[in-house]
Design a protein around this motif. Sequence first.
Motif, mmCIF file in Angstrom:
data_model
loop_
_atom_site.group_PDB
_atom_site.id
_atom_site.type_symbol
_atom_site.label_atom_id
_atom_site.label_comp_id
_atom_site.label_asym_id
_atom_site.label_seq_id
_atom_site.Cartn_x
_atom_site.Cartn_y
_atom_site.Cartn_z
ATOM 1 N N SER A 1 -8.260 18.752 -0.702
ATOM 2 C CA SER A 1 -8.734 19.495 0.453
ATOM 3 C C SER A 1 -7.748 20.596 0.816
ATOM 4 O O SER A 1 -6.568 20.518 0.477
ATOM 5 C CB SER A 1 -8.894 18.540 1.639
ATOM 6 N N ASN A 2 -8.242 21.592 1.532
ATOM 7 C CA ASN A 2 -7.331 22.593 2.094
ATOM 8 C C ASN A 2 -7.254 22.430 3.616
ATOM 9 O O ASN A 2 -6.782 23.306 4.305
ATOM 10 C CB ASN A 2 -7.752 24.011 1.709
ATOM 11 N N GLY A 3 -7.701 21.265 4.101
ATOM 12 C CA GLY A 3 -7.673 20.971 5.539
ATOM 13 C C GLY A 3 -6.314 20.489 5.989
ATOM 14 O O GLY A 3 -5.302 20.669 5.315
ATOM 15 N N SER A 4 -6.290 19.840 7.130
ATOM 16 C CA SER A 4 -5.032 19.388 7.713
ATOM 17 C C SER A 4 -4.419 18.251 6.889
ATOM 18 O O SER A 4 -5.111 17.527 6.186
ATOM 19 C CB SER A 4 -5.247 18.950 9.158
ATOM 20 N N VAL A 5 -3.120 18.118 7.013
ATOM 21 C CA VAL A 5 -2.349 17.107 6.286
ATOM 22 C C VAL A 5 -1.699 16.188 7.308
ATOM 23 O O VAL A 5 -1.259 16.638 8.367
ATOM 24 C CB VAL A 5 -1.251 17.788 5.429
ATOM 25 N N ALA A 6 -1.632 14.902 6.980
ATOM 26 C CA ALA A 6 -0.951 13.948 7.867
ATOM 27 C C ALA A 6 0.482 14.397 8.104
ATOM 28 O O ALA A 6 1.156 14.870 7.190
ATOM 29 C CB ALA A 6 -0.965 12.557 7.242
ATOM 30 N N ALA A 40 0.844 -1.196 0.000
ATOM 31 C CA ALA A 40 0.000 0.000 0.000
ATOM 32 C C ALA A 40 0.876 1.243 0.000
ATOM 33 O O ALA A 40 1.945 1.266 0.614
ATOM 34 C CB ALA A 40 -0.923 0.009 1.224
ATOM 35 N N VAL A 41 0.404 2.274 -0.705
ATOM 36 C CA VAL A 41 1.095 3.560 -0.751
ATOM 37 C C VAL A 41 0.055 4.659 -0.590
ATOM 38 O O VAL A 41 -0.968 4.675 -1.286
ATOM 39 C CB VAL A 41 1.862 3.744 -2.080
ATOM 40 N N TYR A 42 0.326 5.580 0.336
ATOM 41 C CA TYR A 42 -0.515 6.759 0.569
ATOM 42 C C TYR A 42 0.363 7.965 0.251
ATOM 43 O O TYR A 42 1.457 8.104 0.805
ATOM 44 C CB TYR A 42 -0.976 6.780 2.025
ATOM 45 N N ILE A 43 -0.101 8.792 -0.658
ATOM 46 C CA ILE A 43 0.684 9.943 -1.102
ATOM 47 C C ILE A 43 -0.135 11.209 -0.902
ATOM 48 O O ILE A 43 -1.316 11.268 -1.255
ATOM 49 C CB ILE A 43 1.074 9.795 -2.585
ATOM 50 N N VAL A 44 0.507 12.217 -0.328
ATOM 51 C CA VAL A 44 -0.103 13.533 -0.172
ATOM 52 C C VAL A 44 0.825 14.522 -0.873
ATOM 53 O O VAL A 44 2.029 14.526 -0.614
ATOM 54 C CB VAL A 44 -0.251 13.928 1.315
ATOM 55 N N PHE A 45 0.257 15.318 -1.777
ATOM 56 C CA PHE A 45 1.087 16.299 -2.466
ATOM 57 C C PHE A 45 0.329 17.600 -2.666
ATOM 58 O O PHE A 45 -0.900 17.633 -2.653
ATOM 59 C CB PHE A 45 1.591 15.757 -3.806
ATOM 60 N N LYS A 46 1.088 18.674 -2.841
ATOM 61 C CA LYS A 46 0.489 19.993 -3.061
ATOM 62 C C LYS A 46 1.278 20.700 -4.141
ATOM 63 O O LYS A 46 2.507 20.725 -4.129
ATOM 64 C CB LYS A 46 0.508 20.824 -1.778
ATOM 65 N N LEU A 47 0.546 21.278 -5.082
ATOM 66 C CA LEU A 47 1.148 22.099 -6.123
ATOM 67 C C LEU A 47 1.199 23.536 -5.633
ATOM 68 O O LEU A 47 0.299 23.992 -4.926
ATOM 69 C CB LEU A 47 0.338 22.003 -7.418
ATOM 70 N N ALA A 92 -4.434 26.010 -3.803
ATOM 71 C CA ALA A 92 -4.645 26.168 -2.363
ATOM 72 C C ALA A 92 -4.854 24.818 -1.671
ATOM 73 O O ALA A 92 -4.663 24.700 -0.467
ATOM 74 C CB ALA A 92 -5.850 27.075 -2.101
ATOM 75 N N ASN A 93 -5.251 23.808 -2.439
ATOM 76 C CA ASN A 93 -5.560 22.493 -1.875
ATOM 77 C C ASN A 93 -4.392 21.524 -2.037
ATOM 78 O O ASN A 93 -3.565 21.670 -2.929
ATOM 79 C CB ASN A 93 -6.789 21.903 -2.556
ATOM 80 N N HIS A 94 -4.387 20.515 -1.196
ATOM 81 C CA HIS A 94 -3.467 19.396 -1.352
ATOM 82 C C HIS A 94 -4.292 18.184 -1.788
ATOM 83 O O HIS A 94 -5.510 18.147 -1.599
ATOM 84 C CB HIS A 94 -2.707 19.099 -0.048
ATOM 85 N N THR A 95 -3.635 17.210 -2.376
ATOM 86 C CA THR A 95 -4.293 15.992 -2.839
ATOM 87 C C THR A 95 -3.728 14.799 -2.076
ATOM 88 O O THR A 95 -2.520 14.701 -1.886
ATOM 89 C CB THR A 95 -4.065 15.788 -4.351
ATOM 90 N N ALA A 96 -4.604 13.905 -1.640
ATOM 91 C CA ALA A 96 -4.201 12.666 -0.980
ATOM 92 C C ALA A 96 -4.704 11.498 -1.816
ATOM 93 O O ALA A 96 -5.846 11.518 -2.293
ATOM 94 C CB ALA A 96 -4.780 12.598 0.433
ATOM 95 N N LYS A 97 -3.864 10.504 -2.004
ATOM 96 C CA LYS A 97 -4.208 9.363 -2.858
ATOM 97 C C LYS A 97 -3.746 8.075 -2.179
ATOM 98 O O LYS A 97 -2.620 8.003 -1.695
ATOM 99 C CB LYS A 97 -3.514 9.537 -4.206
#
Length: 156
Positions: free
Chosen positions: A124-129, A59-66, A70-75
Amino acid sequence: MKLKRTLFVFLFCIALLSGCAGKDNPYKGIEKKDIAQVNSASNLEFVNEYRGYNDNWAAVYIVFKLKDNANHTAKLQIKYIGEEAIKPGELKYSFNTLGGGDGNGVLRTTDSVDGIFNLGSTESNGSVASPNSIVKVQLQWNGKTDTIDLHPAETK
């Protein structure tokens, strides 16, 4: 005689080393380099990657932001790496992160491409892990339950 022994030892070492080199990367196809948005982006602000595997799943969980978003993406993606074939049925999953949210869902075990299941992505623009936290993934399939702890991957 000495030449035969040397040749035998050499061939034995080659056979031994080639057996070790044949191990596949359990994350092949689900790493951050396999995500077009991440791999081709020149304006990444950050990428956090968490990985883990057991005998049946990777399993791979990726969080990135451009930078221009304003938002980050989690996959979250999982890959079946077990020896037994997966029987048709349900694949239930849940995951949780420290400070970055959680989720769950149900897929059909036949919803994979080459054993890879895309469990979705969120923006989301909420909290990030936290970059140093552990992401917990639980999978229920074929009457079995697997739990995988995903740890921060080395960044280069």
